[in-house]
Design an enzyme around this catalytic site. Sequence first.
Site, PDB file in Angstrom:
ATOM      1  N   SER A  13     107.182  80.084  83.177  1.00  0.00           N
ATOM      2  CA  SER A  13     105.763  80.618  83.077  1.00  0.00           C
ATOM      3  C   SER A  13     104.619  81.168  83.889  1.00  0.00           C
ATOM      4  O   SER A  13     105.183  80.938  85.061  1.00  0.00           O
ATOM      5  CB  SER A  13     104.673  79.536  82.523  1.00  0.00           C
ATOM      6  OG  SER A  13     105.381  78.810  81.165  1.00  0.00           O
ATOM      7  N   GLU A  25     101.944  80.812  89.066  1.00  0.00           N
ATOM      8  CA  GLU A  25     102.935  79.927  88.739  1.00  0.00           C
ATOM      9  C   GLU A  25     104.259  80.264  89.487  1.00  0.00           C
ATOM     10  O   GLU A  25     104.410  79.422  90.413  1.00  0.00           O
ATOM     11  CB  GLU A  25     102.949  79.743  87.659  1.00  0.00           C
ATOM     12  CG  GLU A  25     104.359  77.686  87.426  1.00  0.00           C
ATOM     13  CD  GLU A  25     104.153  76.979  86.133  1.00  0.00           C
ATOM     14  OE1 GLU A  25     103.063  77.119  85.465  1.00  0.00           O
ATOM     15  OE2 GLU A  25     105.135  76.513  85.652  1.00  0.00           O
ATOM     16  N   ARG A  63     102.006  71.552  89.830  1.00  0.00           N
ATOM     17  CA  ARG A  63     102.508  72.631  89.877  1.00  0.00           C
ATOM     18  C   ARG A  63     102.965  73.208  91.725  1.00  0.00           C
ATOM     19  O   ARG A  63     102.964  74.174  91.629  1.00  0.00           O
ATOM     20  CB  ARG A  63     102.751  74.099  89.283  1.00  0.00           C
ATOM     21  CG  ARG A  63     103.072  73.635  87.663  1.00  0.00           C
ATOM     22  CD  ARG A  63     104.055  73.257  87.104  1.00  0.00           C
ATOM     23  NE  ARG A  63     104.286  73.626  85.659  1.00  0.00           N
ATOM     24  CZ  ARG A  63     104.209  72.341  84.827  1.00  0.00           C
ATOM     25  NH1 ARG A  63     103.615  71.240  85.439  1.00  0.00           N
ATOM     26  NH2 ARG A  63     104.302  72.415  83.848  1.00  0.00           N
TER      27      ARG A  63
HETATM   28  C1  LIG Z   1     113.475  79.979  80.926  1.00  0.00           C
HETATM   29  C2  LIG Z   1     112.530  79.486  81.939  1.00  0.00           C
HETATM   30  C3  LIG Z   1     112.311  78.005  82.227  1.00  0.00           C
HETATM   31  C4  LIG Z   1     111.654  77.019  82.682  1.00  0.00           C
HETATM   32  N1  LIG Z   1     110.607  76.126  81.903  1.00  0.00           N
HETATM   33  C5  LIG Z   1     109.760  75.329  82.798  1.00  0.00           C
HETATM   34  C6  LIG Z   1     108.856  74.357  82.735  1.00  0.00           C
HETATM   35  O1  LIG Z   1     108.844  73.750  81.553  1.00  0.00           O
HETATM   36  N2  LIG Z   1     108.393  73.970  83.404  1.00  0.00           N
HETATM   37  C7  LIG Z   1     107.675  74.347  84.839  1.00  0.00           C
HETATM   38  O2  LIG Z   1     107.418  73.675  85.449  1.00  0.00           O
HETATM   39  N3  LIG Z   1     109.337  75.044  85.193  1.00  0.00           N
HETATM   40  C8  LIG Z   1     109.756  75.661  84.682  1.00  0.00           C
HETATM   41  N4  LIG Z   1     110.154  76.732  84.829  1.00  0.00           N
HETATM   42  C9  LIG Z   1     110.015  77.190  86.331  1.00  0.00           C
HETATM   43  C10 LIG Z   1     111.149  76.672  87.255  1.00  0.00           C
HETATM   44  O3  LIG Z   1     113.073  76.281  86.409  1.00  0.00           O
HETATM   45  C11 LIG Z   1     111.162  75.532  87.836  1.00  0.00           C
HETATM   46  O4  LIG Z   1     109.799  75.627  88.454  1.00  0.00           O
HETATM   47  C12 LIG Z   1     112.069  74.546  88.845  1.00  0.00           C
HETATM   48  O5  LIG Z   1     111.617  73.684  89.408  1.00  0.00           O
HETATM   49  C13 LIG Z   1     112.395  75.758  90.423  1.00  0.00           C
HETATM   50  O6  LIG Z   1     113.415  75.093  90.557  1.00  0.00           O
HETATM   51  P1  LIG Z   1     114.708  75.936  91.438  1.00  0.00           P
HETATM   52  O7  LIG Z   1     115.595  75.042  92.261  1.00  0.00           O
HETATM   53  O8  LIG Z   1     115.077  76.832  90.663  1.00  0.00           O
HETATM   54  O9  LIG Z   1     113.762  76.482  92.380  1.00  0.00           O
HETATM   55  P2  LIG Z   1     113.623  78.066  92.922  1.00  0.00           P
HETATM   56  O10 LIG Z   1     112.956  79.264  92.297  1.00  0.00           O
HETATM   57  O11 LIG Z   1     114.505  78.090  93.814  1.00  0.00           O
HETATM   58  O12 LIG Z   1     112.230  77.799  94.765  1.00  0.00           O
HETATM   59  C14 LIG Z   1     111.563  77.618  94.129  1.00  0.00           C
HETATM   60  C15 LIG Z   1     110.168  77.715  95.378  1.00  0.00           C
HETATM   61  O13 LIG Z   1     110.675  76.458  95.970  1.00  0.00           O
HETATM   62  C16 LIG Z   1     110.841  76.754  96.636  1.00  0.00           C
HETATM   63  N5  LIG Z   1     112.267  75.848  96.819  1.00  0.00           N
HETATM   64  C17 LIG Z   1     113.200  75.565  96.582  1.00  0.00           C
HETATM   65  N6  LIG Z   1     114.430  74.281  96.840  1.00  0.00           N
HETATM   66  C18 LIG Z   1     113.294  74.253  97.768  1.00  0.00           C
HETATM   67  C19 LIG Z   1     113.847  73.045  98.601  1.00  0.00           C
HETATM   68  N7  LIG Z   1     115.310  72.544  98.594  1.00  0.00           N
HETATM   69  N8  LIG Z   1     113.325  72.608  99.856  1.00  0.00           N
HETATM   70  C20 LIG Z   1     111.840  73.546  99.457  1.00  0.00           C
HETATM   71  N9  LIG Z   1     111.442  74.353  99.193  1.00  0.00           N
HETATM   72  C21 LIG Z   1     113.010  74.944  97.766  1.00  0.00           C
HETATM   73  C22 LIG Z   1     111.330  77.751  97.167  1.00  0.00           C
HETATM   74  O14 LIG Z   1     110.963  78.751  97.946  1.00  0.00           O
HETATM   75  C23 LIG Z   1     109.796  78.494  95.912  1.00  0.00           C
HETATM   76  O15 LIG Z   1     108.955  78.937  97.164  1.00  0.00           O
HETATM   77  C24 LIG Z   1     111.015  78.044  83.887  1.00  0.00           C
HETATM   78  C25 LIG Z   1     112.262  78.852  84.426  1.00  0.00           C
HETATM   79  C26 LIG Z   1     113.044  79.235  83.628  1.00  0.00           C
HETATM   80  C27 LIG Z   1     113.379  80.529  83.721  1.00  0.00           C
END
Ligand SMILES: Cc1cc2nc3c(=O)[nH]c(=O)nc-3n(C[C@H](O)[C@H](O)[C@H](O)COP(=O)(O)OP(=O)(O)OC[C@H]3O[C@@H](n4cnc5c(N)ncnc54)[C@H](O)[C@@H]3O)c2cc1C
Length: 313
Positions: A231, A301, A182
């Site tokens: 998580s 996480e 992660r």
């Molecule tokens: C209901 C639910 C279920 C989920 N299930 C899972 C699961 O099964 N497995 C899992 O791994 N995660 C899960 N997640 C967490 C999340 O969806 C993942 O980690 C997802 O990949 C985050 O993507 P995001 O675009 O929303 O990132 P964001 O939340 O927007 O960003 C997360 C981090 O990444 C950085 N970031 C984002 N985009 C970039 C970029 N382009 N360049 C550099 N840094 C960047 C941000 O600054 C921040 O630090 C879940 C979340 C929810 C709400």
Amino acid sequence: MERGIIDTIKGVARGQFLAGEPLERHCSFRIGGPADLFFVPAGREDFLASWKVLGAARVQSLVIGNGTNVLFGDAGVRGAVLRLKDGFDHLRISDMDEAKKTVVLEVGAGVPLARLHLFASKKGFLGTEFTFGIPGTVGGAIFCNAGTRLGTMSGIASEIEVAGPDGKARWLGAAGAGFGYRTCRLLPGSAVLGARVGLAIGGRDVATTDVRELKAYRAKCQPLGRPSAGSVFRNPEGDFAGRLIEASGLKGLRLGGAEVSPVHANFIVNRGRATAAQVKRLMEIVRAEVERTQKVRLEPEIHVLGDFLKEEQ
Ligand SMILES: Cc1cc2nc3c(=O)[nH]c(=O)nc-3n(C[C@H](O)[C@H](O)[C@H](O)COP(=O)(O)OP(=O)(O)OC[C@H]3O[C@@H](n4cnc5c(N)ncnc54)[C@H](O)[C@@H]3O)c2cc1C
């Protein structure tokens, strides 16, 4: 942030500029105070130009995708938050080897994982099944090395395009991203612009079964009806954070509007008016109690970002 910096960015980049934009509008927790500058670049060149200005001025800046793995502080973010959308929404086949039954897709950081999976599955490409139900973008998923028991981004991303604080884009091999559980270890100030992902051609039946199982698991075991960031803690080696939290008797524990979900103990949900301070404090309580009773130290996480008011800490 100095007004002059915003004016400089406006001179070189097009997009949506929002001063004091509440970050609760841009994350799945629905929590978070204002960002000094919230900027949605109109396109790739606009992003690169603005990133360069921010980098040169050493303004604290961060990129977000769908905001589904973040907890923003109630006092918001001093500096700039950039959301990647337009200009980062491409999704195309860049290479295909029918004999080897492999395909490479080039995908922008702003593409939701759901769109990537739909595209791949419609074409009969295998490998994105694990993303089913992860609500983030490709950029966020790379940065967090998102995954499930079926796989992780590090397993399909063969190359990653990043921009450094100098605003220059370059491609890295997957090894250069330093993927871990992660996490990835991109240099500070790096933004993920997109990736090449390697998939297999064929095997639709296996994929359908995997996705069906994942879908049933999420519907039964995750609190999908309430705002959360997924998580909260990483699973420690050989165990599950949810099991440890439940065994510590913390399921259902509430602090203001924040609650350790009664459905899945490794989710903290916002019951309506939770503050970031309450979520953060609840995380600390859970961590301390799991360490006291289970002798295991949980690591977060979710990404806790921005400022918390003094009395909240
Ligand atoms: C209901 C639910 C279920 C989920 N299930 C899972 C699961 O099964 N497995 C899992 O791994 N995660 C899960 N997640 C967490 C999340 O969806 C993942 O980690 C997802 O990949 C985050 O993507 P995001 O675009 O929303 O990132 P964001 O939340 O927007 O960003 C997360 C981090 O990444 C950085 N970031 C984002 N985009 C970039 C970029 N382009 N360049 C550099 N840094 C960047 C941000 O600054 C921040 O630090 C879940 C979340 C929810 C709400």
